[in-house]
Design a protein around this motif. Structure first.
Motif, mmCIF file in Angstrom:
data_model
loop_
_atom_site.group_PDB
_atom_site.id
_atom_site.type_symbol
_atom_site.label_atom_id
_atom_site.label_comp_id
_atom_site.label_asym_id
_atom_site.label_seq_id
_atom_site.Cartn_x
_atom_site.Cartn_y
_atom_site.Cartn_z
ATOM 1 N N GLN A 213 -6.055 -30.861 -41.582
ATOM 2 C CA GLN A 213 -6.595 -30.987 -42.938
ATOM 3 C C GLN A 213 -6.022 -32.215 -43.643
ATOM 4 N N LEU A 214 -4.732 -32.463 -43.444
ATOM 5 C CA LEU A 214 -4.089 -33.594 -44.113
ATOM 6 C C LEU A 214 -4.483 -34.934 -43.498
ATOM 7 N N PHE A 215 -4.412 -35.018 -42.173
ATOM 8 C CA PHE A 215 -4.517 -36.315 -41.509
ATOM 9 C C PHE A 215 -5.801 -36.509 -40.713
ATOM 10 N N GLY A 216 -6.593 -35.442 -40.508
ATOM 11 C CA GLY A 216 -7.803 -35.561 -39.709
ATOM 12 C C GLY A 216 -7.522 -35.358 -38.231
ATOM 13 N N ASN A 217 -8.561 -35.391 -37.425
ATOM 14 C CA ASN A 217 -8.402 -35.179 -35.982
ATOM 15 C C ASN A 217 -9.498 -35.899 -35.210
ATOM 16 N N LEU A 249 3.436 -25.400 -47.959
ATOM 17 C CA LEU A 249 3.472 -26.196 -46.723
ATOM 18 C C LEU A 249 4.643 -25.783 -45.839
ATOM 19 N N PRO A 250 4.408 -25.565 -44.546
ATOM 20 C CA PRO A 250 5.515 -25.290 -43.617
ATOM 21 C C PRO A 250 6.477 -26.475 -43.559
ATOM 22 N N LEU A 251 7.732 -26.226 -43.223
ATOM 23 C CA LEU A 251 8.752 -27.275 -43.219
ATOM 24 C C LEU A 251 8.413 -28.425 -42.277
ATOM 25 N N ASP A 252 7.869 -28.122 -41.090
ATOM 26 C CA ASP A 252 7.575 -29.205 -40.152
ATOM 27 C C ASP A 252 6.455 -30.103 -40.671
ATOM 28 N N VAL A 253 5.518 -29.540 -41.399
ATOM 29 C CA VAL A 253 4.437 -30.345 -41.971
ATOM 30 C C VAL A 253 4.954 -31.151 -43.160
ATOM 31 N N GLN A 254 5.924 -30.603 -43.879
ATOM 32 C CA GLN A 254 6.504 -31.334 -45.012
ATOM 33 C C GLN A 254 7.078 -32.675 -44.577
ATOM 34 N N LEU A 257 4.221 -35.008 -44.041
ATOM 35 C CA LEU A 257 3.624 -35.378 -45.324
ATOM 36 C C LEU A 257 4.487 -36.429 -46.014
ATOM 37 N N LEU A 258 5.796 -36.258 -45.956
ATOM 38 C CA LEU A 258 6.705 -37.221 -46.576
ATOM 39 C C LEU A 258 6.470 -38.619 -46.013
ATOM 40 N N ARG A 259 6.322 -38.704 -44.715
ATOM 41 C CA ARG A 259 6.103 -40.008 -44.085
ATOM 42 C C ARG A 259 4.790 -40.627 -44.573
ATOM 43 N N ALA A 260 3.756 -39.810 -44.698
ATOM 44 C CA ALA A 260 2.467 -40.319 -45.166
ATOM 45 C C ALA A 260 2.536 -40.752 -46.622
ATOM 46 N N VAL A 261 3.257 -39.984 -47.442
ATOM 47 C CA VAL A 261 3.386 -40.332 -48.863
ATOM 48 C C VAL A 261 4.124 -41.652 -49.021
ATOM 49 N N GLU A 262 5.140 -41.871 -48.184
ATOM 50 C CA GLU A 262 5.938 -43.089 -48.308
ATOM 51 C C GLU A 262 5.239 -44.311 -47.744
ATOM 52 N N THR A 263 4.528 -44.167 -46.619
ATOM 53 C CA THR A 263 3.900 -45.324 -45.966
ATOM 54 C C THR A 263 2.468 -45.552 -46.396
ATOM 55 N N LEU A 302 11.338 -34.591 -49.820
ATOM 56 C CA LEU A 302 9.941 -34.530 -50.254
ATOM 57 C C LEU A 302 9.864 -34.147 -51.733
ATOM 58 N N TYR A 303 10.718 -33.219 -52.162
ATOM 59 C CA TYR A 303 10.740 -32.836 -53.579
ATOM 60 C C TYR A 303 11.024 -34.047 -54.464
ATOM 61 N N TYR A 304 12.043 -34.839 -54.126
ATOM 62 C CA TYR A 304 12.381 -35.999 -54.944
ATOM 63 C C TYR A 304 11.252 -37.018 -54.944
ATOM 64 N N ARG A 305 10.541 -37.111 -53.814
ATOM 65 C CA ARG A 305 9.433 -38.088 -53.725
ATOM 66 C C ARG A 305 8.240 -37.638 -54.546
ATOM 67 N N LEU A 306 8.018 -36.324 -54.616
ATOM 68 C CA LEU A 306 6.879 -35.811 -55.387
ATOM 69 C C LEU A 306 7.178 -35.745 -56.883
ATOM 70 N N ALA A 307 8.439 -35.468 -57.232
ATOM 71 C CA ALA A 307 8.796 -35.230 -58.629
ATOM 72 C C ALA A 307 9.216 -36.509 -59.339
ATOM 73 N N VAL A 308 8.520 -37.614 -59.066
ATOM 74 C CA VAL A 308 8.788 -38.855 -59.787
ATOM 75 C C VAL A 308 8.502 -38.652 -61.268
ATOM 76 N N ALA A 309 7.373 -38.038 -61.550
ATOM 77 C CA ALA A 309 7.029 -37.633 -62.919
ATOM 78 C C ALA A 309 6.685 -36.148 -62.868
ATOM 79 N N LYS A 310 7.239 -35.368 -63.788
ATOM 80 C CA LYS A 310 7.041 -33.916 -63.768
ATOM 81 C C LYS A 310 6.341 -33.447 -65.044
#
Length: 475
Positions: A213-217, A249-254, A257-263, A302-310
């Motif tokens: 769902q996140l990245f496609g297949n 989100l399961p931990l392994d998917v998190q 997701l972090l890598r995708a959010v950053e890159t 991932l929390y710190y990356r998402l919570a830039v603005a809360k």
């Protein structure tokens, strides 16, 4: 908890008042947040001082407003909230606890001048005389968001401000409060407004399909992958990606997701090509993610990356002043959808609505209004009638063995509890499981054991694939 209190005064507020609203000619103009001084008075960071004027101040070891090097302090250890009732100290599920005068505090109010003990450190908390004035939105509406109360107009102002940047935004609020509408308002107020707004409800996705769902297949990436499919990052390219109920989100998917959010680059499952994903990320949750980080259920990075603005979305019970506006709005909607030009509510509807706690928030209000218009003489479903003593307890049959009789009572309780639990959460099994404090699979097993799957449409029990999710697509 609302952080606002109305007053015509700016000067002369005593230190017991954390926040207040400045009004002019009866109209709120600004919200004032008192500046607070925090000084480390014991521990490795003794002498460290910060002064902040924020509705919420976090103390911890990483990513907090006041960071300590004390190894006994959790990443996000505790927080101070400025509320109408006073300064509210809340432990965020820390490992070693939060103490004031030797008493462990889970959630409570503290006095100015209190010393907060965490780990091997102690922090003195002192509200100051001055405050920071923050402007309020000048209308009672922002796109599809409605609210004339000061707390909502403050939210509207923040939404508009955050929308002008590409900063990642984390929206926190209860189920049914309107988190998706806030995300949509951010998108509509941003330079990306003419590009896609893509929603992914993380609470409604089977665990094995999260990555797809996140990245496609690509074709053949997994059983049933009969065609190449783009994920939400690709679909939202140029626009906004809203990740609803990110806490599911399961931990392994998190980690992925972090890598995708950053890159801002993704690769489809089973593929080798990297796709650019120029997206603005908005995430939402009804969980306390800071506490989830301490419990190990959510990655801190991932929390710190998402919570830039809360953004904290208030519950309906915290903004009762908005009830008349919301009722009027939903009546107009009902008039259009039903073809009834003049839908009417019982005369005492608003009075009863003001007494109700609205656990389902604005979504529950909308449903109550529709029900009250259609069945004006029916007892309101949002007020629970008082039961007479002994009422509701099943009949006891002494003609059958004790164990059988007891099991019948237990099954009846489970059946009624589960039905009401699922109804309260709009059939969302993930949300129901969290509210009940049990595993999601336990609910599935109970549904089958009690035969509730036979009552479901089509004679089938809900499955992970069919879990509807906590949609906040409208109030």
């Amino acid at each position: 908890m609302s952080v606002l209190r109305s007053t015509e005064l700016v000067e002369g507020q005593d230190l017991e008042t954390p926040t207040w609203v400045t009004s002019f000619q009866g109209l709120p103009r600004t919200v004032n947040v008192r500046r607070c001084r925090l000084e480390v008075v014991a521990g490795a960071d003794k002498g460290k001082v910060i002064e902040l004027a924020l509705p919420t101040i976090q103390i911890g070891r990483l990513g907090a407003d006041l960071n300590l090097s004390d190894g006994k302090v959790s990443s996000l250890h505790c927080e101070l909230r400025m509320t109408p009732e006073g300064y509210r100290l809340r432990d965020l599920g820390s490992t070693n606890g939060t103490y004031v005068k030797g008493v462990r505090v889970v959630d409570g109010f503290i006095q100015p001048g209190s010393v907060i003990q965490i780990g091997k450190s102690a922090v003195s908390f002192d509200p100051m005389d001055d405050a920071v004035a923050m402007p309020l939105w000048n209308e009672a509406r922002l796109h599809n968001l409605i609210g004339g109360s000061a707390v909502m107009r403050h939210l509207f102002e923040l939404v508009n401000r955050f929308a002008q940047s590409d900063a990642t935004v984390l929206i926190q609020g209860e189920t049914g409060a309107g988190k998706e509408l806030v995300a949509d308002a951010i998108h509509q107020s941003s330079p990306r407004r003419n590009e896609p707004f893509v929603v992914l409800d993380c609470s409604a996705i089977p665990e094995q399909l999260f990555e797809a769902q996140l990245f496609g297949n690509e074709i053949g990436a997994f059983t049933g992958a009969v065609k190449s499919t783009a994920g939400v990052f690709e679909l939202a390219h140029g626009g906004t990606l809203f990740l609803d109920e990110i806490g599911e989100l399961p931990l392994d998917v998190q980690a992925k997701l972090l890598r995708a959010v950053e890159t801002r680059k993704v690769r489809r499952l089973g593929g080798t090509k990297m796709f650019a994903a120029d997206v603005r990320i908005v995430a939402a949750t009804n969980r306390d993610l800071a506490a989830e980080v301490n419990r190990g259920n959510f990655r801190s990075d991932l929390y710190y990356r998402l919570a830039v603005a809360k953004l904290q979305l208030p519950a309906l019970r915290e903004r009762r002043d908005d009830l008349p506006l919301l009722v009027e709005h939903f009546l107009r909607q009902l008039s259009v959808s039903s073809g009834n030009p003049d839908p009417r509510l019982p005369e005492d509807f608003i009075a009863r609505a003001n007494r109700h706690t609205w656990p389902g928030n604005v979504r529950e209000l909308r449903n109550a209004i529709e029900r009250a218009v259609l069945l004006p003489n029916h007892p309101s479903a949002f007020e629970t009638p008082l039961k007479k003593e002994g009422e509701g307890f099943a009949q006891i049959d002494i003609e059958i063995p004790f164990k059988v009789a007891k099991q019948k009572l237990v099954d009846e309780f489970d059946r009624r509890y589960l039905k009401e639990l699922l109804e309260a959460h709009d059939g969302n099994i993930s949300a129901a499981a969290r509210a009940a404090g049990i595993e999601r699979m336990s609910i599935y097993k109970m549904i089958r054991r009690l035969g509730l799957d036979k009552d479901a449409e089509g004679g089938r029990a809900p499955t992970a694939d069919e879990d509807e999710g906590d949609s906040d697509s409208e109030y």
